[in-house]
Write a protein that holds these residues in place. Structure first.
Motif, PDB file in Angstrom:
ATOM      1  N   SER A   2      67.668  62.425 133.135  1.00 57.81           N
ATOM      2  CA  SER A   2      68.361  62.533 134.424  1.00 57.81           C
ATOM      3  C   SER A   2      69.534  63.507 134.304  1.00 57.81           C
ATOM      4  N   PRO A   3      70.029  64.034 135.412  1.00 51.31           N
ATOM      5  CA  PRO A   3      71.136  64.997 135.380  1.00 51.31           C
ATOM      6  C   PRO A   3      72.440  64.401 134.832  1.00 51.31           C
ATOM      7  N   ASN A   4      72.598  63.084 134.832  1.00 52.42           N
ATOM      8  CA  ASN A   4      73.832  62.458 134.357  1.00 52.42           C
ATOM      9  C   ASN A   4      73.862  62.295 132.834  1.00 52.42           C
ATOM     10  N   GLN A   5      72.744  62.407 132.190  1.00 56.99           N
ATOM     11  CA  GLN A   5      72.701  62.247 130.740  1.00 56.99           C
ATOM     12  C   GLN A   5      73.083  63.566 130.058  1.00 56.99           C
ATOM     13  N   VAL A   6      73.861  63.456 128.996  1.00 55.12           N
ATOM     14  CA  VAL A   6      74.310  64.627 128.250  1.00 55.12           C
ATOM     15  C   VAL A   6      73.507  64.716 126.966  1.00 55.12           C
TER      16      VAL A   6
END
Length: 79
Positions: A2-6
């Motif tokens: 997901s876009p929130n995971q780094v």
């Protein structure tokens, strides 16, 4: 993903090629300057404190007098 995971890269810094490209130049310069200093210190010759008899003293005519005169003439300002 997901876009929130780094994304975390766990590669150590010494395994990244760009680090060695950036640090390699200055490290080579430091090693070269230290080795040059060692060569200069170990290979230093004694200081000559007496004037050899082959050097003309003041008042004697030197073989390069025309060259010195030409140099001095070229270095002076035109009238």
């Amino acid at each position: 993903m997901s876009p929130n995971q780094v994304s975390r890269d766990t590669t150590p810094w010494w395994r990244i090629g760009m680090v060695w490209l950036v640090l390699g130049g200055p490290l080579v310069v430091v090693v070269a300057s230290l080795s040059t200093a060692v060569i200069a210190i170990r290979g230093a010759e004694a200081v000559i404190t007496e004037v050899p008899s082959s050097v003309p003293q003041s008042g004697q005519v030197q073989a390069d007098t025309p060259a010195v005169a030409a140099r001095n003439h070229a270095a002076t300002a035109a009238p």
